[in-house]
Every structure is written in C-alpha cells, then in structure tokens.
Motif scaffolding. Structure first.
Motif, PDB file in Angstrom:
ATOM      1  N   ILE A 177      -7.947 -10.426 -45.719  1.00  0.00           N
ATOM      2  CA  ILE A 177      -9.070  -9.563 -46.692  1.00  0.00           C
ATOM      3  C   ILE A 177     -10.650 -10.614 -46.000  1.00  0.00           C
ATOM      4  O   ILE A 177     -11.042  -9.525 -46.726  1.00  0.00           O
ATOM      5  CB  ILE A 177      -8.722 -10.483 -48.449  1.00  0.00           C
ATOM      6  CG1 ILE A 177      -6.544 -10.032 -48.515  1.00  0.00           C
ATOM      7  CG2 ILE A 177      -9.472 -10.453 -49.613  1.00  0.00           C
ATOM      8  CD1 ILE A 177      -6.464 -10.390 -50.183  1.00  0.00           C
ATOM      9  N   THR A 179     -10.026   2.103 -46.402  1.00  0.00           N
ATOM     10  CA  THR A 179      -8.960   2.568 -47.353  1.00  0.00           C
ATOM     11  C   THR A 179      -8.114   4.140 -47.242  1.00  0.00           C
ATOM     12  O   THR A 179      -6.814   3.698 -47.093  1.00  0.00           O
ATOM     13  CB  THR A 179      -9.382   3.170 -48.420  1.00  0.00           C
ATOM     14  OG1 THR A 179     -10.332   2.035 -48.020  1.00  0.00           O
ATOM     15  CG2 THR A 179      -8.459   2.587 -49.410  1.00  0.00           C
ATOM     16  N   GLY A 213      -5.872  -4.053 -42.965  1.00  0.00           N
ATOM     17  CA  GLY A 213      -5.106  -4.208 -44.567  1.00  0.00           C
ATOM     18  C   GLY A 213      -4.076  -3.855 -44.662  1.00  0.00           C
ATOM     19  O   GLY A 213      -3.070  -4.233 -45.457  1.00  0.00           O
ATOM     20  N   VAL A 252      -1.979  -6.930 -46.219  1.00  0.00           N
ATOM     21  CA  VAL A 252      -1.875  -6.781 -47.607  1.00  0.00           C
ATOM     22  C   VAL A 252      -1.218  -5.579 -47.768  1.00  0.00           C
ATOM     23  O   VAL A 252      -0.607  -6.551 -49.137  1.00  0.00           O
ATOM     24  CB  VAL A 252      -3.465  -7.048 -47.910  1.00  0.00           C
ATOM     25  CG1 VAL A 252      -4.144  -6.503 -49.154  1.00  0.00           C
ATOM     26  CG2 VAL A 252      -4.330  -7.766 -47.076  1.00  0.00           C
ATOM     27  N   MET A 253      -1.027  -4.500 -47.379  1.00  0.00           N
ATOM     28  CA  MET A 253      -0.462  -3.669 -48.131  1.00  0.00           C
ATOM     29  C   MET A 253       1.301  -3.956 -48.399  1.00  0.00           C
ATOM     30  O   MET A 253       1.746  -3.706 -48.851  1.00  0.00           O
ATOM     31  CB  MET A 253      -0.363  -2.332 -47.020  1.00  0.00           C
ATOM     32  CG  MET A 253      -1.932  -1.988 -47.695  1.00  0.00           C
ATOM     33  SD  MET A 253      -2.038  -0.806 -46.560  1.00  0.00           S
ATOM     34  CE  MET A 253      -0.981   0.634 -46.952  1.00  0.00           C
ATOM     35  N   SER A 262      -1.821   0.437 -52.528  1.00  0.00           N
ATOM     36  CA  SER A 262      -1.308  -0.492 -51.820  1.00  0.00           C
ATOM     37  C   SER A 262      -2.324  -0.522 -50.768  1.00  0.00           C
ATOM     38  O   SER A 262      -3.389  -1.838 -51.272  1.00  0.00           O
ATOM     39  CB  SER A 262      -0.303  -1.010 -51.585  1.00  0.00           C
ATOM     40  OG  SER A 262       0.531  -0.196 -50.706  1.00  0.00           O
ATOM     41  N   PHE A 294      -6.370  -2.646 -52.039  1.00  0.00           N
ATOM     42  CA  PHE A 294      -7.082  -3.280 -50.636  1.00  0.00           C
ATOM     43  C   PHE A 294      -8.398  -3.374 -51.034  1.00  0.00           C
ATOM     44  O   PHE A 294      -9.325  -4.239 -50.187  1.00  0.00           O
ATOM     45  CB  PHE A 294      -6.301  -2.927 -49.414  1.00  0.00           C
ATOM     46  CG  PHE A 294      -7.052  -3.728 -47.696  1.00  0.00           C
ATOM     47  CD1 PHE A 294      -6.740  -5.183 -47.776  1.00  0.00           C
ATOM     48  CD2 PHE A 294      -7.720  -2.444 -47.248  1.00  0.00           C
ATOM     49  CE1 PHE A 294      -7.788  -5.809 -46.807  1.00  0.00           C
ATOM     50  CE2 PHE A 294      -8.486  -3.012 -45.991  1.00  0.00           C
ATOM     51  CZ  PHE A 294      -8.406  -4.731 -46.124  1.00  0.00           C
TER      52      PHE A 294
END
Lengths: 46, 512
Positions: free
Chosen positions: B102, B168, B354, B357-358, B372, B376
C-alpha cells in the motif's frame, strides 16, 4: 572500448542472456502436467 | 481475486512475475549504482548476491506463496501464520506484506504517472524547442503542482488520477483477465522498446545528430572495471541492495502471485525464468540506454555530476532533451519508447502491489473482486495525496525510505528465518521441489539455511546507523507527519488482521 571493459561486458551480457533464454526455453518446451494440477485446468468455471 | 481464480497460462504467470520485478530501477538505478561502485567490476558482487540472496529468496517466496494458497491464503499475514500456526506473532510480521504494498503504491503510482504524462509530451512535441535548461525546468515545474506546464491546471494531479484509475480498473478485471493480460502485452513491448533504445545508444556516432562522443564511450565508462572496489564492503552492500530491490523480494507480492499457482505446478523453474528475465532487462537493456546516450552528448564528467544524486534526473530532465537532437519524428518515437518502457515497468509492478491487498480483503472479509480493487485504489489515493501535494517537502522520499527500503529488508530477513529455521529446511526444500520441472542444486539447502539469512542480517545491521541517523536528525513537520501516517497504516492493517484472526477462531469453534 578497452579490452577489459569489452571482455567483462560481453561475458556478463552473454551469461545473463544465455540463462534467460535457457530457462524460458525450458518453460516453453516442458509439457504440461496431467490434470487437475496444470494450467490447462485453470480456465474460468462455467 | 476470488478463491477459484488462478493464472490463465504459465507464460502469463512468468511475465507477470517478471513484470512485478522489473521496475523503473532497472533502467534508472542499476547503471548509476554500477558507475558509483567500481564500474564493470560491480557486476561481480552483483551476480554473486543474485546467486546467494536473490535466487534463494525467489524460491522461498514462491514456495511460501504456493504453500499458503493451498490453504486458501493469498496475503502474507495468514500465509506466514499458516507456516507456524502456534505463534501468533507471524501474522503481524506478515502485515509488512500488505503495508509495504500500500505504502509503496502510494508514491510509486505518482512516479508512474510522470511516465504517462511524458509519453503525451513526447508525442505532442512539447520538448522540441525547449533547450536543455527548458526541459530540466519543465520537470521542476511539473512536480510543483501549482504551476501549469501545458495550460492544464494541476496537470500532475490529473495524470496521477488517470494512472490510479487505470491501475484500479485493471485490478478489478482480475488476475487472468486484467493483470496477466497487461503483462502479456506490456513485457514484450518493454523489451522491444528497450532493444530499440539500446541499439540507438550503442550505435550513437560522434558528429551525428549533435552527439559529441560515440555510444561506445559510455559503454566503456560503464564497464571498465576497478577491481580494487571488490574489496570494499560498501560495494557489496550496494550490490546486495540492488539485487534486493530489483527482484521485488521482501514485499509480499511474489507470495501473493504464487498463491494462485495450482498445488503441484512447478515453481522452481518458473522462479528462475522470471528472475533471469529481470536480470536480462536490468543488465543487458538497463546498461545500454541512459549512460551511452547521456555520455554521447554530455561527456563523462557531466554525467558523473548528474548521476551523483541518482538516475531519476537523467531519465526525466536530460534524456527528453537529448532525444530532441534526433529530429521531431525520431524524438517522438524515442520518447514514447523510453517513457513507454518505464510506464510498462511501473504498471506491471504497481498491479502486483494491489493483489495482496485484494487477496486479504477477499479471503478474510468476503469482499468481491471489484469492491476490493476500488478500495485499494481509494486507500492509495488517500495515502498518496501527501506525496503529490508535498513532494517538494520530502514526503515522497520519506515513504520510499521507510516503506520501500527499510520494511523490505526487515520482512525478507524474518521470512527467511521462518522458512529455513521455523518451518524447517526439510519441509521447505520439499516444498520448493514439489512438482519442480528443474531440480534446484542441493547446495541451495545450505545457502537458504545459512548464507542468505547472514547476508540479509548484514544488510540490515549495516542499515541501522542510517536508520538511527534518520530518526534522530531534525526533520520538518511534513516528515514527522509522514512517519506517523505510515505507522498508523501499519497499526490499522494489524488491527484488521487481528479482527480476521478472531473471526477465523470464532468460525472454527462454531464448526466444532
């Protein structure tokens, strides 16, 4: 280029390129494993 | 990424892993490190560190990921916990594998957005009549967001938002539908762009297109060995650091990608292929672009001066001007190739940031893929905002130091200890060899258990004085706030991990 620079550069470039091509060739030529543990089984579920 | 999601093809996985490793540092950091640490002789400690630290860490992280994935874990807190379920501590160590991604994505996406913007400016011919000073000051104006470089107010912010949205959106398309597709397109293009620029760089002729020296003068400067440097500990530390950062080990993203590999599919050969592909991009392409071109126009002394503080200035302030010497068409093509390859190097890495985190949100809280991914994006937007708004106050560098440098070393050291000493080398070695299409040399059992942890411990101990100096030196309120923010992010993720752990426990008791 001076000789020592040329030798070192060629040795490094050829070594790195050689290993890269060798391992990628192995990946491309290795047959897939039997189902269900191969990538051919990884298709999205219907 | 859903629990049933996985890679569409083996080549796709390898290109995504190689894309994760290949970053802007391959082109901007490696040649500068080589110049500053013994020229051609730098390659010797560099390759030794690759063999003794890089390859072992790749095998360790790939096998940890596949091991965790078998139990349905796709992020490091529970991948690590799964390897030693009796000790609760490991899941908090695993927080590094989410935190780092992140925090690094927060500033890395901004850097990535510069490349996107510079592609546009290369095509639009913005740099054509600016001159050397003009191109350099364009960059300074660009990062000063209050200055409009092309008439678009807050241009840097728009490009940053565009870059974030793109990341994203691709992440929301999933692993095989988004990340893998980008890698399958981006990596070959990156190599083609790199080859074009490397050939231009090496074949540069004095007197043509305003060049003062041949491109081989730059190659000669880069590769002439100073063998006395091999005995300097600082050179070995620099080599270890470069290997560390170029392979993207110690981040948690390799484990996450590998957790989507099927349980008996190979990891030993895949890890080698992706790792050596990164080395090809770094040593062969990275060494043949900025230094030969820059020295061809500016000479050795000027390039030494420009690279004293790193390669970023050379890449963004100098190269766009040098390309203008090649005429409008070739200048536009070279600009697109240079910033395009940097963009692909960047986006394939930021997408890898990413996925952990997802994976965490989906595994532990049952989130769907789309939400998700957008979560992020939102977190990166909020955390990245200070790096954009207060770039000139050092916030960007502060994030890079704590999240992109210190955290990686700590996490890699702890994970290799967990793998070799807690999980145990017998199980670990069996895990690396399971389904292997390549038999790793047995000597690596010894290297992973003893040599790699020692090298990592030395790198960590050597960085302690710098960390202490950083903490005790007077710092601006911006830097203090950045550190507190990063600490709060780590603590927040740790709380979420705790919550997920308690949920799992309740669920397990409920089942009984």
């Amino acid at each position: 280029m001076n000789t020592s620079a040329l030798v070192l550069m060629l040795a490094s470039v050829l070594t790195v390129t050689g290993f890269t091509l060798y391992f990628f060739y192995r990946v491309l030529t290795t047959p897939p494993k039997p189902e269900p543990d191969s990538f051919s089984d990884n298709d999205p579920e219907p | 990424m859903s629990k049933t999601e996985s890679w569409g093809s083996r080549v796709g996985l390898i290109l995504a892993m190689a894309g994760n490793a290949v970053g802007l540092g391959n082109f901007l950091r490696f040649p500068v490190q080589a110049i500053q640490n013994g020229g051609g002789a730098f390659i010797i400690p560099y390759l030794v560190c690759f063999l003794l630290m890089g390859i072992p860490l790749l095998w360790v992280e790939w096998s940890m990921g596949r091991f965790g994935g078998r139990s349905g874990h796709h992020s490091t807190p529970f991948i690590l916990h799964n390897m030693d379920p009796k000790r609760a501590l490991w899941k908090y160590v695993g927080v590094f594998g989410i935190f780092t991604n992140i925090a690094v994505a927060a500033y890395y996406c901004y850097l990535e957005s510069w490349t996107l913007s510079y592609i546009w400016h290369s095509v639009a011919g913005t740099f054509m009549d600016m001159g050397a000073e003009g191109v350099a000051s364009f960059f300074n104006s660009y990062i000063d967001i209050s200055v409009s470089t092309t008439g678009i107010p807050y241009e840097a912010i728009w490009f940053w938002l565009l870059c974030l949205l793109l990341n994203t959106w691709i992440l929301s398309k999933g692993l095989s539908g988004g990340v893998e597709k980008v890698a399958m397109i981006g990596m070959p293009l990156l190599i083609v762009f790199g080859l074009f620029l490397a050939i231009r760089g090496v074949t540069l002729k004095a007197g043509e297109h305003g060049a003062v020296y041949d491109g081989t003068v730059g190659l000669n400067f880069l590769w002439t060995p100073d063998y006395s440097s091999i005995w300097k500990p600082s050179v070995w530390l620099a080599a270890a650091g470069q290997i560390f950062f170029t392979l993207s080990v110690g981040m948690g993203s390799i484990q996450c990608y590998a957790s989507y590999v099927r349980k008996k599919d190979d990891i030993a050969l895949n890890a080698m292929s992706a790792g050596w592909m990164n080395e090809f991009v770094e040593v062969v392409l990275g060494g043949a672009i900025i230094i030969p071109i820059a020295i061809g126009y500016l000479g050795i002394d000027k390039v030494k001066e420009l690279t004293a503080t790193g390669g970023l200035g050379l890449g963004f302030k100098t190269l766009p001007y040098l390309f203008t010497q090649w005429g409008p068409w070739l200048s536009a093509i070279a600009g697109v190739c240079w910033f395009g390859l940097l963009f692909f190097a960047g986006i394939t890495s930021s997408l890898a940031m990413g996925t952990p985190v997802m994976g965490f949100l989906q595994d532990e809280f049952g989130w769907k893929r789309g939400p998700s991914a957008w979560m992020f994006g939102l977190v990166v937007l909020l955390l990245g905002l200070p790096t954009v708004l207060f770039f000139e106050h050092g916030v960007f560098d502060e994030y890079d130091y704590w999240a992109g440098t210190v955290s990686l070393v700590i996490f890699a050291l702890l994970e290799v200890i967990l793998f070799a000493w807690v999980f145990g080398m017998d199980k670990g070695w069996a895990e690396i060899n399971m389904g292997a299409d390549l038999r790793p040399p047995t000597v690596y059992r010894f290297i992973i258990k003893y040599v790699t942890p020692v090298i990592l411990a030395v790198v960590f101990l050597a960085s302690l004085p710098g960390i202490w100096e950083k903490i005790t030196a007077p710092a601006s309120p911006y830097l203090h706030a950045s550190r507190l923010l990063l600490l709060a992010v780590y603590a927040g993720i740790a709380l979420l991990v705790r919550k997920a752990y308690l949920k799992r426990k309740r669920h397990a008791h409920g089942m009984v």
